[in-house]
Design an enzyme around this catalytic site. Sequence first.
Site, PDB file in Angstrom:
ATOM      1  N   GLU A 176      27.959  60.126  85.211  1.00 35.92           N
ATOM      2  CA  GLU A 176      27.320  58.804  85.121  1.00 35.92           C
ATOM      3  C   GLU A 176      27.874  57.955  83.977  1.00 35.92           C
ATOM      4  O   GLU A 176      27.131  57.490  83.109  1.00 35.92           O
ATOM      5  CB  GLU A 176      25.794  58.978  85.026  1.00 35.92           C
ATOM      6  CG  GLU A 176      25.238  59.779  86.201  1.00 35.92           C
ATOM      7  CD  GLU A 176      23.765  60.159  86.069  1.00 35.92           C
ATOM      8  OE1 GLU A 176      23.123  59.773  85.075  1.00 35.92           O
ATOM      9  OE2 GLU A 176      23.247  60.860  86.969  1.00 35.92           O
ATOM     10  N   ASN A 217      31.457  62.496  88.096  1.00 35.68           N
ATOM     11  CA  ASN A 217      30.317  62.538  89.022  1.00 35.68           C
ATOM     12  C   ASN A 217      29.431  61.326  88.761  1.00 35.68           C
ATOM     13  O   ASN A 217      29.203  60.966  87.603  1.00 35.68           O
ATOM     14  CB  ASN A 217      29.535  63.845  88.769  1.00 35.68           C
ATOM     15  CG  ASN A 217      28.479  64.125  89.808  1.00 35.68           C
ATOM     16  OD1 ASN A 217      28.737  64.025  91.013  1.00 35.68           O
ATOM     17  ND2 ASN A 217      27.274  64.490  89.355  1.00 35.68           N
ATOM     18  N   HIS A 253      21.997  60.105  96.075  1.00 35.40           N
ATOM     19  CA  HIS A 253      20.527  60.020  96.073  1.00 35.40           C
ATOM     20  C   HIS A 253      20.137  58.805  96.917  1.00 35.40           C
ATOM     21  O   HIS A 253      20.159  57.676  96.441  1.00 35.40           O
ATOM     22  CB  HIS A 253      19.998  59.914  94.640  1.00 35.40           C
ATOM     23  CG  HIS A 253      20.225  61.164  93.850  1.00 35.40           C
ATOM     24  ND1 HIS A 253      19.575  62.340  94.129  1.00 35.40           N
ATOM     25  CD2 HIS A 253      21.049  61.431  92.807  1.00 35.40           C
ATOM     26  CE1 HIS A 253      19.971  63.289  93.297  1.00 35.40           C
ATOM     27  NE2 HIS A 253      20.872  62.766  92.487  1.00 35.40           N
ATOM     28  N   GLU A 282      24.794  65.814  95.141  1.00 30.93           N
ATOM     29  CA  GLU A 282      23.346  65.841  94.865  1.00 30.93           C
ATOM     30  C   GLU A 282      22.561  65.142  95.968  1.00 30.93           C
ATOM     31  O   GLU A 282      21.595  64.422  95.695  1.00 30.93           O
ATOM     32  CB  GLU A 282      23.038  65.153  93.524  1.00 30.93           C
ATOM     33  CG  GLU A 282      23.787  65.719  92.341  1.00 30.93           C
ATOM     34  CD  GLU A 282      23.432  65.050  90.998  1.00 30.93           C
ATOM     35  OE1 GLU A 282      22.401  64.362  90.909  1.00 30.93           O
ATOM     36  OE2 GLU A 282      24.204  65.235  90.043  1.00 30.93           O
ATOM     37  N   ASP A 284      20.041  63.795  98.479  1.00 32.96           N
ATOM     38  CA  ASP A 284      18.681  63.873  99.006  1.00 32.96           C
ATOM     39  C   ASP A 284      18.330  62.511  99.591  1.00 32.96           C
ATOM     40  O   ASP A 284      18.959  61.506  99.271  1.00 32.96           O
ATOM     41  CB  ASP A 284      17.638  64.388  98.004  1.00 32.96           C
ATOM     42  CG  ASP A 284      17.634  63.691  96.664  1.00 32.96           C
ATOM     43  OD1 ASP A 284      18.206  62.590  96.566  1.00 32.96           O
ATOM     44  OD2 ASP A 284      17.042  64.233  95.711  1.00 32.96           O
TER      45      ASP A 284
HETATM   46  O1  9MR Z   1      16.600  67.073  89.066  1.00 30.49           O
HETATM   47  C1  9MR Z   1      16.693  66.916  87.663  1.00 30.49           C
HETATM   48  C2  9MR Z   1      15.307  66.841  87.052  1.00 30.49           C
HETATM   49  O2  9MR Z   1      14.650  68.078  87.191  1.00 30.49           O
HETATM   50  C3  9MR Z   1      15.415  66.432  85.588  1.00 30.49           C
HETATM   51  O3  9MR Z   1      14.119  66.239  85.083  1.00 30.49           O
HETATM   52  C4  9MR Z   1      16.237  65.179  85.476  1.00 30.49           C
HETATM   53  C5  9MR Z   1      16.348  64.759  84.014  1.00 30.49           C
HETATM   54  O4  9MR Z   1      17.303  63.794  83.799  1.00 30.49           O
HETATM   55  O5  9MR Z   1      17.527  65.385  86.019  1.00 30.49           O
HETATM   56  C6  9MR Z   1      17.486  65.640  87.386  1.00 30.49           C
HETATM   57  O6  9MR Z   1      18.786  65.788  87.915  1.00 30.49           O
HETATM   58  C7  9MR Z   1      19.649  64.657  87.820  1.00 30.49           C
HETATM   59  C8  9MR Z   1      21.059  65.164  87.691  1.00 30.49           C
HETATM   60  O7  9MR Z   1      21.158  66.064  86.627  1.00 30.49           O
HETATM   61  C9  9MR Z   1      22.050  64.031  87.524  1.00 30.49           C
HETATM   62  N1  9MR Z   1      21.925  63.076  88.588  1.00 30.49           N
HETATM   63  C10 9MR Z   1      20.586  62.587  88.857  1.00 30.49           C
HETATM   64  C11 9MR Z   1      19.637  63.771  89.075  1.00 30.49           C
HETATM   65  C12 9MR Z   1      18.256  63.292  89.470  1.00 30.49           C
HETATM   66  O8  9MR Z   1      17.691  62.554  88.425  1.00 30.49           O
END
Ligand code: 9MR
Length: 366
Positions: A176, A217, A253, A282, A284
């Site tokens: 990001e 990513n 997402h 990732e 969903d």
């Molecule tokens: O799914 C993850 C969640 O459990 C955490 O609280 C969150 C914190 O930033 O991160 C989520 O995963 C993220 C991933 O690491 C990077 N891309 C976005 C994902 C969803 O927020």
Amino acid sequence: MRPLILALALALAVPAIALPASATATGPGHGSEHGSEHGPHRVQDLRDLARKLRINIGSAVDVAVLRAEPDYKARLNREFDHLTAENAMKWESVEPERGVYTWQDADEVVRNARRNGQQVRGHTLVWHNQLPAWLTTGVENGTIGATELRQILRDHITTQVRRYKGQVRAWDVVNEAFNEDGTPRQTIWLTHLGPGYIADAFRWAHRADPHAKLYLNDYNVEWNVPKIEATLTLIKQLQAQRVPIDGMGFQGHLGIQYDYPGDWANVMRRFADLGLEIAVTELDVRMVLPVTPEKLATQADYYGRALSDCLSVRACREFTVWGFTDRHSWVPGWFDGEGSACLLDENLAPKPAYDKLLTTRRVSGR
Ligand code: 9MR
């Protein structure tokens, strides 16, 4: 126990963990010899699908749940041949206190993968979120200056990548890095180390494991033009400097209240044309609750299109979902009134999206 009985007991116990569950799920009861959708050629589960499509199909893993819920674990290992730690490999998880490493959860993901014939995506080495407090506070109050910060980042990358050398197929090295308007995200890395932190991170990771595939990513790169262009420009610059970058990860997402990103396959192709490997990292597909049959049908269509888009690009070799059951998904905690984003429901029953994936076939060119 008599030797014969002992040998039998061992023979029964060992393959149960060594084999992918799908390999034991054939035989009577799973399709007849008469062909048709119930016949021997029917796709049994996602691992079977992955084999037939010649890609990896993965899921994010919540390690606490993996330990606590046997049905979650069994289903994960039956369906997926690729794993990403949802949180366990993030910096705050692996080094909560400076110099104190807590690898147990990350190790658990790698161990589970080894036992079940799964590959691993390491997530993530350089990010602005989920950094340990000792690091962010130290930078904020000036006790950690730029030179030291660079050293800390180098040590972090080197230590973590070396630990899993040969066991992590691909790393999300930088996560990001851009804002929605295509400008570089103002993180502690950019602010204190300058834009060169990205090239440095890839070089350090490559030195620590020369065979791991190193990825950039990001989210919304499926459709957001300024972000797409900025990311392509960065990759070309990195390649011109001979920085070892191997892949582009599209988080994916999505939500059914927004149009499906119809240009996604073309976007993947533009990155693939730079010689990169592509992964959906990732995926969903969330919806505004309540769930209705119509919404589930739309969701199924989005999942199916995402897989077809990946399959239409030869370089796309991994298709990972961000959790596989609505029992454990980040979505309800982050988006008020939204949910039901996964392939299986809370009881691990397949939703239409799951069935849609099982019927997805390769398109020409692969
Ligand atoms: O799914 C993850 C969640 O459990 C955490 O609280 C969150 C914190 O930033 O991160 C989520 O995963 C993220 C991933 O690491 C990077 N891309 C976005 C994902 C969803 O927020």
